[in-house]
Design an enzyme around this catalytic site. Structure first.
Site, short mmCIF file in Angstrom:
data_model
loop_
_atom_site.label_atom_id
_atom_site.label_comp_id
_atom_site.label_asym_id
_atom_site.label_seq_id
_atom_site.Cartn_x
_atom_site.Cartn_y
_atom_site.Cartn_z
N ASP A 338 45.70 35.49 44.03
CA ASP A 338 45.56 34.17 44.61
C ASP A 338 45.48 33.11 43.51
OD1 ASP A 338 44.95 32.37 46.91
OD2 ASP A 338 43.00 32.21 45.94
N GLU A 379 50.65 34.42 42.66
CA GLU A 379 50.86 33.13 43.31
C GLU A 379 50.82 32.10 42.18
OE1 GLU A 379 49.20 30.65 47.17
OE2 GLU A 379 47.72 31.58 45.84
#
Length: 709
Positions: A338, A379
């Site tokens: 993330d 990400e």
């Protein structure tokens, strides 16, 4: 710890694991606080002596190390030994950051911590963190089931939420207690197999506090939750409320992994090493775990209130230890990081040229034999606009979420962009992942570094993408200010649900067009849970706090009134299986065997922002088959003429193969058709008449053809 910790206590608890510690609101409010305190007051508190139990500050890693060893601890029958740390005082226990299992209530207690907090009971087990002592040799029977060992080109990723997948009553699990848990997923593995996905990507499932959201839904007046789970309190312990029984989450997670592996489905974890929740990290070593301002305040590059200092030695070591643990002991197959550019920020918050955390991750997962096959997906951005799509540090080891693919495919399919960018994305994004830096750690020369997606957990669902022009996040209690304002969506003529049949049909075509584009593109496709039955969140593009039907998988909508899978599911899953069937669609090279076409395939294509039509053919001259794909994101229909062997002589010459034989084209896909004719098997497809092979392509539609000779 850091220098602020001058005293540390080891708190020990003897607990009956069969006690659920469950309460309801009336019982809690009626009970005297002292009866609840008894559940969580330590049985023993061992105060550590800084002179004896603390080593001098480590000049390399920074911070102090506290050590204590307890031998021959007698644990009464029927009891478990739990522990926590008391920092400066044992009145406020904190978790061990390395704890493998946390004593938190099981699935049935989801959200009940809020009741305890509302009653003002600070020492109830729902509130007080405690850790299990897990033996290093804790046995689990993997039954000899090996990891699937999928190659990157075999991946079709299914992003999903553990609780949301089966918590709704329509899941009809054989044991209702399994709803919303790791074990609940096991019963639904046949659905994943039928869908055709080869890996699941689980939204955060490290221990987190689902009640870490104080807002109320202004529309329904129901409490809101930290539903997605982006806020880990531990990087080693699985979420307790995803377990069926208290203290069982560890083994139940392994059981889920084993059964997914048995079905040849890999397990990828969405990991949140960029920020942390809970008091442990702040209390123990705030100055080492977090990026702080010159005034000692948290820096917020994550949008979540704090930022982990991933390149501090202590934090780097913890991140790598956590990854090794989940990869080796828990046997997961990969990680999705993330807002991963946080991993590249230094102690001052600035991007580093050579971040130690990413460098060591690269070295460990490139060299250690047991870790070399693990998938690592970044990400490549964060909340402070540090974007590294196509340029992530040590990029030769990391794949990336390709947001440019998402945005440019959306723009093209809705008819507001020309064909140049979409061609680059479908061909594998060579502008991002073909580096020409052979022999370096930055070298990339494969579309498999690109994880392609149209939808994900944040943003519109596939159905909402064709149903809403603007977000509708009023229920999030942030005055509709949260979530992206620009979704590159088109409602096809009406905002929200409509009974206009022309709009309903167009929306259906557009959803199919998006899915066709995703499945024919080079790279790794990712789909989001629920899109296979056209799930809607009613226009909410940021439902991070919605623990309700906006996020839950609604199994009744997967089946029609006859109890059979819906027509859209057949198309959605059929395209996934079609992709896996033809190697031309999963090749690990950029389009080298491609021919781009005008509507008349014998003519060169027209490129530009005003050129809507896009068509290409892929040829495997050795296997004697080809695929032709065409998109018409226009309000006007048009006729196309498909290529013949004479159209692509250079492809045969390059392969040293003679272009001979009788070419036959069959239509496999046309998104303008109603089911079951929108997607047909090769055996049921009728050949086109020709040559010339002409076909009428409807407005806002796409089609795919198979040729053999």
């Amino acid at each position: 710890t850091d220098e602020r910790v001058t005293a540390l206590s080891l708190l020990l608890y003897l607990v009956n694991p069969e006690e659920t510690c469950d309460v309801d609101a009336e019982q809690l409010l009626a009970s005297p606080a002292t009866s609840l305190v008894a559940h969580s007051w330590p049985d023993y508190a061992l105060s550590l002596n800084p002179r004896l139990n603390r080593t001098p500050e480590d000049s390399d890693a920074g911070g102090f190390t506290w050590r204590v060893q307890l031998d021959n601890i007698m644990v009464p029958a029927g009891k478990k030994l739990l522990y926590a740390y008391g920092v400066n005082t044992f009145h406020h226990p904190v978790l061990d950051p390395y704890a493998r299992l946390i004593d938190s209530p099981a699935a049935a207690a989801w959200g009940k911590k809020r009741l305890v907090a509302a009653a003002g009971v600070r020492m109830h087990p729902y509130v007080v963190p405690r850790c299990y002592t897990v033996p290093a040799d804790a046995a689990f029977d993997w039954e000899g089931v090996p990891a699937p060992g999928r190659t990157m080109r075999e991946l079709v990723i299914y992003e999903m939420h553990v609780r949301g997948f089966t918590i709704h009553s329509s899941s009809r699990l054989s044991n209702p207690d399994h709803r919303g848990t790791f074990l609940g997923i096991i019963e639904k593995i046949p659905h994943l197999v039928a869908l055709g996905v080869t890996a699941v990507e689980l939204l955060p499932m490290f221990e987190f506090d689902e009640t870490d959201c104080s807002k109320m839904n202004p529309v329904t007046l129901e409490p809101l939750y930290n539903y997605w789970g982006y806020g880990s309190e531990s990087f080693f312990a699985p979420m307790g409320r995803y377990g069926v029984k208290r203290g069982a989450a560890l083994d139940e997670f392994k059981l889920m992994v084993r059964e997914l592996h048995r079905a040849k489905i890999e397990v990828i974890l969405d990991v949140v090493y960029n920020h942390a929740s809970g008091p442990a990290f702040d209390s123990l070593a705030r100055t080492h775990y977090f990026i702080l301002s010159e005034h000692g305040m948290h820096c917020n590059y994550t949008g979540c209130g704090n930022t982990m200092a991933c390149n501090q030695p202590i934090t780097t070591e913890m991140v790598l230890d956590s990854m090794r643990y989940w990869a080796l002991e828990m046997q997961v197959d990969g990680f999705r990081f993330d807002i991963a550019t946080i991993l590249g920020r230094g102690a001052d918050g600035r991007p580093m040229d050579d971040p130690p955390c990413i460098r060591q991750m690269f070295e460990v997962f490139s060299m250690e034999p047991a870790l070399k096959s693990k998938k690592l997906i970044m990400e490549p951005w964060d909340a402070d606009h540090l974007i590294k799509i196509g340029s992530f540090w040590y990029g030769s080891r990391f794949s990336e979420w390709n947001a440019y693919f998402r945005d440019q495919v959306r723009d093209y399919i809705k008819g507001t962009a020309g064909n140049q960018h979409i061609a680059t994305r479908l061909a594998g994004s060579a502008d991002l992942y073909q580096s020409h830096l052979a022999g370096t750690v930055k070298h990339r020369d494969s579309p498999l570094f690109s994880v392609n997606f149209i939808t994900a957990h944040d943003g519109f669902t596939l159905r909402d993408l064709v149903t809403y022009n603007v977000k509708h996040n009023e229920g999030n209690a942030e005055n509709n200010t949260d979530g992206l304002n620009e979704n590159i969506s088109w409602n096809c003529g009406a905002e929200g649900p409509t009974e206009d049949l022309a709009i309903v049909r167009l929306r259906m075509q557009q959803m199919k067009n998006f899915h066709v584009a995703l499945m024919v593109a080079r790279g790794i496709p990712m789909v989001h849970m629920g899109d296979e039955y056209m799930h809607t969140r009613a226009g909410n593009n940021n439902p991070y706090n919605q623990d309700n039907e906006l996020n839950w998988f609604l199994w009744d909508e997967l089946d029609d009134i006859r109890g059979r899978k819906t027509d859209f599911f057949h198309f959605f899953s059929g395209m996934i299986h079609l992709r896996r069937r033809y190697a031309l669609l999963t090749a690990d090279s950029f389009f080298s065997e491609v021919k781009w076409h005008a509507p008349d395939a014998a003519l060169p294509p027209e490129w530009g922002r005003h050129s809507k039509f896009l068509a290409f053919s892929l040829w495997d001259v050795a296997a004697r088959y080809a695929l032709y794909v065409a998109f018409n994101p226009s309000h006007l229909p048009l006729q196309v003429t498909l290529p013949t062997l004479e159209t692509v002589p250079e492809l045969f010459e390059a392969a040293g193969v003679e272009a001979s034989g009788s070419l036959v084209w069959k239509r496999l896909v046309d998104t303008a058709f109603m089911a079951p004719y929108d997607l047909v098997d090769e055996e049921r497809a009728d050949p086109l008449l020709g040559p010339p092979f002409r076909y009428d392509l409807d407005l806002y539609s796409s089609a795919l053809f198979l040729a053999t000779w």
